[in-house]
Scaffold this motif. Structure first.
Motif, PDB file in Angstrom:
ATOM      1  N   HIS A  42      -3.567 -13.209   1.624  1.00  0.00           N
ATOM      2  CA  HIS A  42      -4.759 -12.519   1.148  1.00  0.00           C
ATOM      3  C   HIS A  42      -6.038 -13.323   1.381  1.00  0.00           C
ATOM      4  N   GLN A 109      -0.737  -7.657  -7.885  1.00  0.00           N
ATOM      5  CA  GLN A 109      -1.751  -6.617  -7.895  1.00  0.00           C
ATOM      6  C   GLN A 109      -1.649  -5.842  -9.214  1.00  0.00           C
ATOM      7  N   SER A 113       1.239  -0.098  -4.821  1.00  0.00           N
ATOM      8  CA  SER A 113       1.217  -0.545  -3.421  1.00  0.00           C
ATOM      9  C   SER A 113       2.564  -0.275  -2.746  1.00  0.00           C
ATOM     10  N   TYR A 161      -2.520   0.415  -0.508  1.00  0.00           N
ATOM     11  CA  TYR A 161      -2.897   0.005  -1.878  1.00  0.00           C
ATOM     12  C   TYR A 161      -3.758   1.105  -2.506  1.00  0.00           C
ATOM     13  N   PHE A 174      -5.290  -6.834  -4.002  1.00  0.00           N
ATOM     14  CA  PHE A 174      -3.954  -7.415  -4.175  1.00  0.00           C
ATOM     15  C   PHE A 174      -3.907  -8.786  -3.515  1.00  0.00           C
TER      16      PHE A 174
END
Length: 969
Positions: A42, A109, A113, A161, A174
């Protein structure tokens, strides 16, 4: 090759838009082991496209036109076009060391998702529905999703997501980590273990809470147990909220527990401060407690304020600052307590110091001792946090030990005192036994003496009763000789005055005979010699005959007597003589104790029972009443409820005693109820036989004669000879004094002090004769008010009293009485005192005539009169040159009527107001002429004469020589 891959990664991490063939993340084994959680995907830039019906997980679909975005974003860094759902794509490949190895993803998250690899779904969290209502958010904090890549070609990683209503608006998006399966599985297992360890820590803390609450329940004076229990309980509660926050699968539950966790930290800080203050001070410092409570409230308000501009991190910083401030202030108080040498306080300081050391050097690992091993850090921190309860327990144990030693010493002292007390008690019992024996002998001797005295008292009582009987019998003979001639004098007198005197003698002699008969009746009742003689009696006629003689006394006090009966005819067998005595005594008391203008109600009814019939007599008055504490004693012989000087309560004290004994002799009962200042009700219940009654309504009233109260009040009284005011509440005595003095003086009379005072102000008599004991305003008060009033202060007061004691006379002199005359008095003595007082006043007037009018001797007048005369003189001198100054103007300025001023000045100086004005002017003219500074005409104008010739005439008539001869003389 390694260098090119590294360069490509650096360019990718720096945000370069290199999305061609080289836009692929190359994963190596060493890059996955950089962190225990694996490689953070991420932190890279992803390709983003808003969600629609197309399945963008398919690698065939091109993404070169997609938006570049981060997967973690908040309200300020949202991807372009974000409306709550979207697709995120990233290309990656592995080197030969990871080919065919089991890898795994871990996602963090707070929405829903789905994770796709090369278009195939391999993981997901929550449920992505077709509508917003069908979508469900979910967290997977301890889950890992395995996958394997068997070649080194690029593979498409796609994450769909969705988060329409984020629980954490500031943390939308997330987080995705990639690593070896064993590595990520171990991390997830460690998280589970740490959560379990957290529960164990909470359980241990709750056990400590239970222990210290139990100690507090058994020993409430040691409130530190309570403060510590609250502090530890709040800490356990916060840890449990942390446990729920970390392990929550529902994002909204996580948000709720996270907010409660933050609020709990503020509460923990506050209770930590309370605990440290409780340890450091003997009493909690209220101001400090209120201060940290206020700061904590503001901190919590800051955190929970809606639409606040602060971020969660900022709020946490504020909470940490508050926590540190409170703990620092508590530690400061603890250090001060150490310097004050408070016993064993260093143990609490050592516990807090240990916690701080563990937090700094173990929890933060500043020195690197734990080498980043979180599990090892958590284990050592758990050990460190146990330092506070251990040290605190030692502190309490030592404190209890000290208390135990103190109690043991006190117990030893108590035992010694008990032994000493036992010895003293033994000695005291021996002394008491000796005293008891001595007292028994004394009591026996006193008992013999009391019996002897009681026997003597019985003999004396018999002698006294015999003496009273003989004495009253002896009184009856001379009374008969008084009543008989008085009756003849009343019927055969030559004139009305003599008949009135004879009637007066007869009435008072009969009253004295009635009192003697009551004493004889009491003696008969005491000896049991009084018999009951029941005869047929007309009850209504008997009651009416008893009521009528009271008309005069009732009229004197303006009292109305109402007689009521529900029968027009009422006959029965009863002792009529005793019924008459009962009614007469009760009516006499009702009239005597009623207030002026009141009412007395006499009611006769019948009460029937199966075997007996009773006559009920009820007499109500509107009088002064009787105090509750004195009500039980009113039937005792010679008892008077009020022994004050007022004649309103005068009596012999035998009427009610005789009444009760007569009622009981007849087999009846008597009841009395009274309220002070309201009135008294007496009820008599007498048995009656052979009752004959006719239903009807018998009612009559004895109304007072209003003219009797207006005696002596005249608006135009002739101004000839000395005027006397007689104030006496007894009608016959007042009339007798008026008759005795009426031949030589003019007489005004008043039945009470208030009316007498009004007459004195209105007519200004030359002498006031007042009785001492009167209802309402007594003689003392009358005399005091006459001497205080400027208008009447010069009037001499002669006081008549039956009390001739020194105290009574002294009080009379204090209020200004001029003379005393004791009752009974001779008419000649009364006449001599009256003439002497008036003669003294006339001599004072003559002195004014002889002396210069406005220069009397200092002792010639009392201060009140001298003040009044000075006031009159100053008024006349102020108006000396006013030709039109008159008597009426003088009256207005001294606030008196013309008649009042005339009487006042004539009684004081012997001069009328006009004479005084003329005298002042002429004497002032003489002063001016002697000065020789002005002519006769000028002097005439100065002293208020409008005509000099008139002035010369008046001056010559007054002084005996003309104004022009003043200088020569």
């Amino acid at each position: 090759m390694r260098f090119s891959i590294t360069l490509a990664c650096l360019l990718f991490f720096s945000g370069a838009n290199l999305y061609a063939v080289t836009d692929v993340l190359a994963l190596r084994a060493d890059s996955l082991n950089i962190h225990e959680n694996g490689f953070a995907l991420h932190s890279l830039h992803w390709r983003f496209h808003i969600a629609d019906d197309t399945d963008y997980s398919n690698p065939v679909i091109a993404d070169s036109t997609w938006t570049i975005a981060k997967t973690m974003f908040g309200s300020t860094t949202k991807p372009k076009g974000w409306t709550g759902s979207g697709w995120f794509r990233l290309w990656l490949k592995v080197d030969e060391s990871l080919t065919g190895k089991m890898l795994a993803f871990r996602i963090g998250q707070n929405g829903a998702s789905e994770i796709y690899l090369d278009g195939k779904k391999i993981a997901g969290a929550g449920n992505i529905g077709k509508t917003k209502a069908e979508t469900r958010s979910e967290r997977t904090p301890f889950k890992v999703f395995p996958f394997m890549l068997t070649d080194r070609r690029p593979h498409l990683l796609t994450v769909r997501y969705v988060n329409y209503e984020p629980a954490f608006p500031e943390y939308v998006g997330f987080q995705l980590w990639v690593g070896s399966y064993g590595q990520l599985a171990a991390g997830a297992l460690y998280g589970l273990k740490m959560n379990t360890f957290l529960l164990a820590s909470i359980g241990a803390q709750l056990a400590l809470v239970l222990l210290h609450l139990t100690l507090f329940a058994f020993y409430r004076r040691q409130r530190l147990n309570l403060y510590y229990s609250l502090f530890v309980f709040s800490t356990a509660a916060v840890l449990y909220l942390r446990y729920l926050t970390v392990g929550a699968t529902d994002p909204y539950v996580q948000r709720l527990t996270a907010d409660l966790f933050e609020a709990g930290i503020i509460v923990v800080a506050f209770l930590a401060g309370v605990f440290l203050y409780g340890v450091s001070y003997d009493r909690l410092p209220r101001k400090r407690i209120m201060c940290i409570a206020l700061l904590g409230s503001l901190t919590m308000l800051y955190y929970f304020w809606p639409n606040s501009i602060h971020t969660g991190a900022t709020a946490s910083v504020v909470e940490i600052i508050y926590f540190m401030l409170v703990v620092t202030d508590g530690m400061y108080a603890l250090i001060k307590a150490m310097f004050r040498r408070k016993p064993r306080i260093w143990l609490i300081g050592a516990g807090m110091f240990t916690v701080v050391i563990f937090y700094l050097f173990i929890g933060s690992d500043i020195l690197g001792l734990m080498k980043g091993n979180n599990q090892l850090i958590a284990e050592w921190m758990s050990i460190g946090l146990l330092a506070m309860p251990v040290f605190f327990s030692i502190y309490l144990a030592l404190d209890f030990a000290g208390i135990n030693r103190s109690l043991t010493a006190r117990l030893h002292e108590v035992q010694e005192l008990s032994t000493l007390n036992l010895l003293q008690e033994t000695e005291k019992n021996r002394i008491l036994a000796e005293h008891a024996e001595s007292l028994e002998q004394t009591v026996a001797e006193r008992t013999r003496e009391v019996r002897s005295q009681a026997e003597k008292l019985r003999e004396m009582d018999i002698l006294k009763s015999r003496f009273m009987v003989n004495l009253t019998h002896e009184f009856r003979t001379p009374l008969s000789l008084i009543i008989g001639p008085a009756g003849l004098l009343a019927t055969k007198a030559a004139n009305a005055a003599e008949r009135k005197q004879g009637e007066l003698i007869k009435q008072n002699a009969q009253q004295l005979l009635l009192l003697i008969n009551q004493l004889l009746d009491l003696s008969k009742l005491e000896e049991g010699k009084m018999e009951i003689v029941s005869v047929e009696t007309d009850i209504l006629a008997t009651a009416a005959a008893v009521l009528k003689p009271f008309a005069g006394d009732a009229a004197q006090k303006q009292i109305t007597i109402d007689f009521k009966c529900a029968f027009s005819r009422l006959h029965g067998a009863i002792d009529a003589g005793k019924l008459i005595m009962i009614l007469r005594n009760l009516l006499s008391n009702a009239v005597k104790f009623s207030l002026t203008g009141g009412k007395i109600i006499v009611n006769i009814t019948i009460e029937k029972e199966p075997e007996n019939t009773f006559l009920l007599l009820k007499i109500e008055d509107q009088g002064i009443g009787i105090v509750n504490t004195k009500l039980p004693y009113v039937f005792d012989r010679f008892y008077q409820a009020d022994v004050s000087d007022s004649r309103l309560n005068e009596g012999s004290g035998i009427g009610l005693a005789l009444t009760r004994e007569l009622v009981e002799l007849l087999g009846g009962k008597i009841f009395i109820e009274s309220t002070e200042s309201v009135g008294t009700t007496v009820q008599v219940r007498l048995p009656i036989t052979n009752l004959q009654a006719s239903i009807g309504n018998e009612h009559f009233s004895l109304l007072p004669n209003r003219k009797l109260m207006e005696e002596g009040e005249h608006d135009n009284f002739p101004d000839e000879g000395p005027l006397l005011l007689v104030i006496e509440d007894h009608d016959q005595l007042r009339q007798f004094i008026s008759t005795a003095l009426g031949a030589q003086f003019r007489i005004l009379t008043a039945p009470d002090g208030e009316k007498g005072l009004r007459l004195a102000e209105k007519h200004i008599p030359d002498l006031v004769i007042t009785d001492l004991m009167m209802p309402g305003m007594d003689g003392y008060e009358v005399c005091n008010k006459i001497k205080e009033l400027e208008l009447t202060s010069h009037i001499p007061v002669l006081m008549l009293t039956a009390r001739s004691g020194t105290d009574s006379r002294t009080k009379g002199w204090e209020v200004g009485a001029d003379a005393y005359l004791s009752k009974p008095f001779e008419v000649a003595e009364l006449l001599a005192l009256t003439e002497g007082l008036i003669r003294t006043r006339i001599q004072l007037q003559e002195r004014y005539r002889r002396e210069e009018a406005w220069k009397p001797a200092a002792s010639s007048l009392p201060p009140k009169e001298l003040h009044f005369m000075d006031k009159v003189r100053n008024i006349i001198e102020a108006q000396l040159d006013n030709e039109r100054f008159s008597i009426d103007m003088l009256c207005d300025l001294v606030a008196l009527s013309r008649a009042q001023l005339h009487r006042k000045l004539k009684s004081t100086t012997g001069h009328s107001p006009g004479d005084l004005i003329r005298m002042v002017r002429l004497q002032q003219a003489l002063t001016f002429l002697k000065a020789g500074e002005t002519t006769v005409a000028e002097v005439a104008y100065k002293v208020g004469f409008g005509n000099p010739a008139s002035f010369s005439t008046s001056f010559s008539n007054y002084f005996g020589y003309a104004p022009s001869e003043v200088k020569n003389s």
